[in-house]
Design a protein around this motif. Structure first.
Motif, PDB file in Angstrom:
ATOM      1  N   LEU A 233       0.726  -1.500   0.055  1.00  0.00           N
ATOM      2  CA  LEU A 233      -0.101  -0.084  -0.029  1.00  0.00           C
ATOM      3  C   LEU A 233       0.808   1.189  -0.052  1.00  0.00           C
ATOM      4  O   LEU A 233       0.902   2.027  -0.862  1.00  0.00           O
ATOM      5  N   VAL A 234       2.035   1.067   0.951  1.00  0.00           N
ATOM      6  CA  VAL A 234       2.408   2.325   0.899  1.00  0.00           C
ATOM      7  C   VAL A 234       3.677   2.606   0.091  1.00  0.00           C
ATOM      8  O   VAL A 234       3.694   4.005  -0.683  1.00  0.00           O
ATOM      9  N   ARG A 235       4.069   1.490  -1.391  1.00  0.00           N
ATOM     10  CA  ARG A 235       4.748   1.715  -2.668  1.00  0.00           C
ATOM     11  C   ARG A 235       3.615   2.094  -3.557  1.00  0.00           C
ATOM     12  O   ARG A 235       4.437   3.284  -4.584  1.00  0.00           O
ATOM     13  N   LYS A 236       3.047   1.875  -3.079  1.00  0.00           N
ATOM     14  CA  LYS A 236       1.528   1.935  -4.534  1.00  0.00           C
ATOM     15  C   LYS A 236       1.141   3.113  -4.899  1.00  0.00           C
ATOM     16  O   LYS A 236       1.448   4.390  -5.666  1.00  0.00           O
ATOM     17  N   LEU A 237       1.059   4.274  -2.993  1.00  0.00           N
ATOM     18  CA  LEU A 237       0.812   5.411  -2.242  1.00  0.00           C
ATOM     19  C   LEU A 237       0.969   6.302  -2.839  1.00  0.00           C
ATOM     20  O   LEU A 237       1.290   6.939  -3.446  1.00  0.00           O
ATOM     21  N   ALA A 238       3.061   5.906  -2.841  1.00  0.00           N
ATOM     22  CA  ALA A 238       3.604   6.599  -2.742  1.00  0.00           C
ATOM     23  C   ALA A 238       4.382   7.036  -4.609  1.00  0.00           C
ATOM     24  O   ALA A 238       4.825   8.423  -4.788  1.00  0.00           O
ATOM     25  N   SER A 239       4.529   5.628  -4.978  1.00  0.00           N
ATOM     26  CA  SER A 239       4.508   5.327  -7.103  1.00  0.00           C
ATOM     27  C   SER A 239       3.314   5.860  -7.729  1.00  0.00           C
ATOM     28  O   SER A 239       3.962   6.566  -9.002  1.00  0.00           O
ATOM     29  N   LYS A 240       2.558   5.437  -7.369  1.00  0.00           N
ATOM     30  CA  LYS A 240       1.446   6.441  -8.183  1.00  0.00           C
ATOM     31  C   LYS A 240       0.613   7.525  -8.088  1.00  0.00           C
ATOM     32  O   LYS A 240       0.513   8.102  -8.838  1.00  0.00           O
TER      33      LYS A 240
END
Length: 327
Positions: A233-240
């Motif tokens: 979740l953190v990676r998706k919110l950060a990258s996208k």
């Protein structure tokens, strides 16, 4: 957006896409859950994306693929910004930081200061902060005190406080649900008509609090599952969506193992990290907040770089905890 795959997208479909800021082939290709948004079969969405792919490749421009001067935030702390500049990792949209430290070293004070500095500096552009409190110790009075010590007028203080949103979570599951809700909001309200869509910085105090009681065999397995979900979740919110994260994490020091012999470096790493080796891959920068050697009475704290994915992995600076926050 015309295709020969099934029906052409109607004006109603196009208006739905526009409301979600999906206006180019690239945005359409990378968007999720389009079948639900447009009420179209998944197979039709796949066919449309397949026909759009040549357009995407042929229309790519160098200045869209490479930005030599990406936007940077400031932490609002002079010495910390100087350290970040030296190691090549300023606070930037999409970055994930981890702030480590032992109990009572001042991590919460630094996290409060980062939140206040962020909304103070970017209040005109309505960029907001989500402060996730896992410890049940959030103090709105402390936020107010920091702002008062800076001699700000009442209107400015109220404005700053209104754009710091606090979410108290009680379990790892609640933590996951909070970020899942944020992800859904980012997709649903991409046109910035929702408060959550304006959040550009997420601060967590602290990640460890949601997991430290999962010590049984069952609890550890459940904890690993939740950590995996959290990392994704953190990676998706950060990258996208370009959201920056600062994640507080508790560390503990052990001088020896259970039988009294000196601990190995491997054992110290495993016990000291609290959340295990897997979690160490989540952040792009890991900072440790520590008491300077021989000095712990005047508010001084030392920030050490433990890991940096984008530049130099060593460096430090000295900060001070004051009534006006960390400076």
């Amino acid at each position: 957006m015309k295709t020969t795959a099934g029906k052409d997208l109607s004006e109603y479909h196009l208006s739905l896409l526009k409301k979600r800021n999906i206006t180019t082939p690239l945005e359409f290709m990378t968007a999720n859950n389009l079948n639900k948004l447009l009420a179209i079969n998944v197979e039709d969405i796949v066919n449309i994306k397949r026909e759009l792919q040549p357009l995407l490749v042929s229309s790519a421009k160098l200045n869209e693929l490479y930005q030599p001067e990406p936007f940077n935030y400031s932490t609002g702390i002079k010495e910390l910004d100087a350290l970040l500049d030296r190691i090549g990792q300023p606070l930037r949209p999409g970055r994930v930081w981890e702030l480590c430290g032992e109990t009572d070293v001042g991590k919460t004070e630094l996290l409060y200061t980062l939140a206040v500095n962020f909304v103070s500096q970017y209040k005109e552009s309505n960029q907001q902060v989500l402060f996730i409190d896992n410890k049940h110790s959030f103090s709105s009075r402390r936020f107010n005190q920091i702002l008062l010590e800076r001699k700000l007028d009442t209107a400015t203080i109220n404005k700053c406080l209104s754009v710091i949103h606090v979410a108290e979570v009680t379990t790892a599951k609640n933590f996951i649900e909070t970020l899942e809700g944020m992800l859904e909001t980012c997709f649903t309200y991409a046109d910035n008509n929702d408060i959550m869509a304006n959040i550009k910085l997420v601060i967590v105090d602290s990640v460890t609090a949601s997991f430290m009681f999962m010590c049984s065999n069952f609890g550890r397995n459940q904890g690993r599952y939740f950590l995996t979900e959290l990392a994704m979740l953190v990676r998706k919110l950060a990258s996208k969506y370009g959201i920056a994260f600062v994640l507080g994490n508790l560390t503990m020091s052990y001088d020896s193992d259970e039988d009294g012999t000196e601990a190995t470096d491997e054992l110290q790493f495993q016990t000291g990290s609290m959340l295990g080796a897997y979690w160490s891959s989540v952040s792009t920068l890991t900072l440790a907040l520590e008491l300077p050697e021989g000095n712990n009475s005047d508010g001084l704290r030392q920030v050490n770089v433990l890991k940096n994915c984008y530049g130099i992995s060593t460096g430090s600076c000295v900060l001070r905890i004051t009534d006006a926050g960390v400076i």
